[in-house]
Design an enzyme around this catalytic site. Structure first.
Site, PDB file in Angstrom:
ATOM      1  N   GLU A 170       0.800  -1.225   0.000  1.00 13.66           N
ATOM      2  CA  GLU A 170       0.000   0.000   0.000  1.00 13.66           C
ATOM      3  C   GLU A 170       0.835   1.279   0.000  1.00 13.66           C
ATOM      4  O   GLU A 170       0.850   2.016   0.991  1.00 13.66           O
ATOM      5  CB  GLU A 170      -0.950  -0.018   1.209  1.00 13.66           C
ATOM      6  CG  GLU A 170      -1.874  -1.215   1.185  1.00 13.66           C
ATOM      7  CD  GLU A 170      -2.523  -1.469   2.539  1.00 13.66           C
ATOM      8  OE1 GLU A 170      -2.876  -0.510   3.203  1.00 13.66           O
ATOM      9  OE2 GLU A 170      -2.640  -2.652   2.910  1.00 13.66           O
ATOM     10  N   GLU A 366      -5.251  -8.273   2.306  1.00 13.42           N
ATOM     11  CA  GLU A 366      -5.680  -7.871   3.647  1.00 13.42           C
ATOM     12  C   GLU A 366      -7.148  -7.531   3.623  1.00 13.42           C
ATOM     13  O   GLU A 366      -7.587  -6.768   2.774  1.00 13.42           O
ATOM     14  CB  GLU A 366      -4.942  -6.616   4.135  1.00 13.42           C
ATOM     15  CG  GLU A 366      -3.547  -6.858   4.574  1.00 13.42           C
ATOM     16  CD  GLU A 366      -2.922  -5.589   5.136  1.00 13.42           C
ATOM     17  OE1 GLU A 366      -3.637  -4.746   5.729  1.00 13.42           O
ATOM     18  OE2 GLU A 366      -1.706  -5.437   4.973  1.00 13.42           O
TER      19      GLU A 366
HETATM   20  C1  BGC Z   1      -2.335  -1.958   6.613  1.00 10.58           C
HETATM   21  C2  BGC Z   1      -2.160  -2.592   7.951  1.00 10.58           C
HETATM   22  C3  BGC Z   1      -3.115  -1.966   8.927  1.00 10.58           C
HETATM   23  C4  BGC Z   1      -4.522  -2.181   8.434  1.00 10.58           C
HETATM   24  C5  BGC Z   1      -5.605  -1.634   9.335  1.00 10.58           C
HETATM   25  C6  BGC Z   1      -3.754  -1.802   6.187  1.00 10.58           C
HETATM   26  O1  BGC Z   1      -3.839  -0.723   5.322  1.00 10.58           O
HETATM   27  O2  BGC Z   1      -1.582  -2.634   5.648  1.00 10.58           O
HETATM   28  O3  BGC Z   1      -0.826  -2.434   8.343  1.00 10.58           O
HETATM   29  O4  BGC Z   1      -2.949  -2.422  10.219  1.00 10.58           O
HETATM   30  O5  BGC Z   1      -4.650  -1.532   7.195  1.00 10.58           O
HETATM   31  O6  BGC Z   1      -5.532  -0.257   9.437  1.00 10.58           O
END
Ligand code: BGC
Length: 462
Positions: A170, A366
């Site tokens: 990201e 994610e």
């Molecule tokens: C990130 C994580 C973060 C998660 C929740 C993502 O954009 O890669 O590191 O903890 O979001 O905010």
């Protein structure tokens, strides 16, 4: 739909996993020669992190790695997505590897393989060596060159065992939260610098992809993870549609354009012309950036609703150059971070990209929710909202697949509760609960649910 029916909508070779990131879980911030990262320095500045938290200890994963891998195995994960801390490997961001730091990742990879999990290694999840920030950071071109050296060194050390490489996590966050709004490390507030950072992150990806393939061969599996904003306009009015276009340009196309099409879009250059002339883009850069991707990684949490602004824009903002756009708070359910819950946005994201870039495999690297989890007196942690969130978002992925999107993997964010950046330890995303006083890991209901769900997916050995 029942869980087993949902599970049956995925193919046997689907990549099921969970994700973490180095600074958020490792701790051991000065162990074994690790150098400081921008997050170590940023977190020490008063007022940057809720409660003054930092990643010095975090989940102490550096010392508890064996136990954590055993938990992943018990959960039935097929893959584990983690990141390497660049300053653990190169304490100053340049030069030969710090053997002890590298050994940690080598041991982690071996442990994963022994447990039957595929390592999915991200080279950069935001912890830039502080020495490189002092030499100019991401707004400087040198940082991209240093990143390629680091990538090469990692491929040489781990490429015999790691098959799946991801360059950046990201870059939107690194560039715009790090250098424009300043809510992430290094906390700079300079819109022109943020645009230069964006370009040099893109360049770093391209150079690193070339470096990895230089070591491992042209067929090496290389990807990058983006967090495209699924933007919806409040109305069909021209002004609201223009707000949407602008946010898509600075939020998404600034990455998608060069990475997947080999060009920055003209409208982005126009929108930001009063801030930068983009003269940091040198001849040949776009060819370097546009490397074949084995798959594209995607982060999704919520949709972004916008309309044309009527009042003054609060500054600083991550939205470089955007003064006329207002972000509308979510109307329905929200997570513990106040982020909306809308699985349809994930389907739209996946199908939209599949239509634009046919043949490009997609992985949800994610997806997860922050919940205000409590440990009950009997040690259980009931997190029905997270279970519902995950189930609904997996259904959204299945819907996208049914509509033809080639989604080949899904990783829950996150394996463990961890250091949630500017929010510190107060916001919990884990499947496993972490008691930060004792470092005890507890299975939340969501972890039990994911374990049981994975027992029922095609190709599982139960
Ligand atoms: C990130 C994580 C973060 C998660 C929740 C993502 O954009 O890669 O590191 O903890 O979001 O905010």
């Amino acid at each position: 739909m029942s869980d087993s029916a949902l599970a049956g909508r995925f193919p046997a070779d689907f990549c099921w996993g969970a994700a973490t990131a180095s600074y958020q879980i490792e701790g051991a911030a000065s162990a074994d020669g690790r150098g400081p990262s921008i997050w170590d320095v940023f977190a020490r500045q008063p007022g940057t992190i809720v409660n003054g938290d930092n990643g010095d200890v975090a989940c102490d994963h550096y010392h508890r790695m064996g136990q954590d891998v055993a938990l992943m195995s018990e959960m039935g994960l097929r893959a584990y997505r983690f990141s390497a801390a660049w300053p653990r490997v190169q304490p100053d961001g340049r030069g030969p590897a710090n053997r002890q730091g590298l050994d940690f990742y080598s041991r982690l990879v071996d442990s994963l393989l022994e447990a039957g999990l595929a390592p999915v290694l991200t080279l950069y999840h935001w912890d830039l060596p502080q020495a490189l920030e002092e030499a100019g950071g991401w707004p400087g071109r040198q940082t991209a060159l240093r990143f390629a050296d680091y990538a090469e060194l990692m491929a040489e050390a781990l490429g015999d065992r790691v098959k799946t490489w991801s360059t950046l996590n990201e870059p939107w966050c690194s560039a715009f939260l790090g250098y424009s709004s300043g809510v992430h490390a290094p906390g700079r507030r300079d819109e022109a610098a943020a645009l230069a950072a964006a370009h040099h992150l893109n360049l770093a990806h391209g150079l690193a992809a070339q470096a990895i393939r230089g070591v491992l061969g042209p067929g090496a599996d290389v990807s990058v993870t983006l967090n495209p904003h699924v933007v919806r306009a409040a109305s069909s009015s021209q002004a609201d549609q223009e707000a949407k276009r602008r946010i898509e340009a600075i939020g998404n196309e600034v990455w998608i354009g060069p990475l997947l099409r080999g060009a920055y879009p003209e409208d982005l250059l126009r929108d930001t012309a009063s801030i930068s002339d983009w003269s940091f883009v040198e001849a040949g850069d776009l060819e370097t950036i546009c490397q074949p991707l084995t798959w594209l990684g995607l982060y999704y949490s919520a949709v972004t609703q916008v309309r044309a602004r009527t009042g003054a824009t609060p500054l600083p903002t991550p939205w470089v150059g955007e003064r006329d756009v207002e972000f509308i708070p979510p109307a329905g359910a929200v997570t513990d971070l106040g982020w909306g819950v809308d699985p349809s946005g994930l389907t739209d994201l996946l199908t939209g990209l599949a239509e634009r870039f046919p043949g490009l495999d997609l992985v949800v690297t994610e997806n997860g929710a922050a919940c205000a989890d409590q440990v009950d007196p009997d040690g259980s942690v009931h997190d029905p909202d997270r279970v519902a969130y995950l189930r609904a978002h997996l259904a959204a992925v299945a819907d996208a697949r049914t509509a033809g999107a080639p989604v080949i993997g899904y990783f829950v964010w996150s394996l463990l509760d961890n250091f949630e950046w500017a929010y510190g330890y107060g916001k919990r995303f884990g499947l496993l609960h972490v008691d930060y006083a004792t470092q005890e890991r507890r299975w939340k209901d969501s972890a039990l649910w994911y374990r049981d769900f994975l027992k029922g997916v095609p190709g599982s050995h139960g």
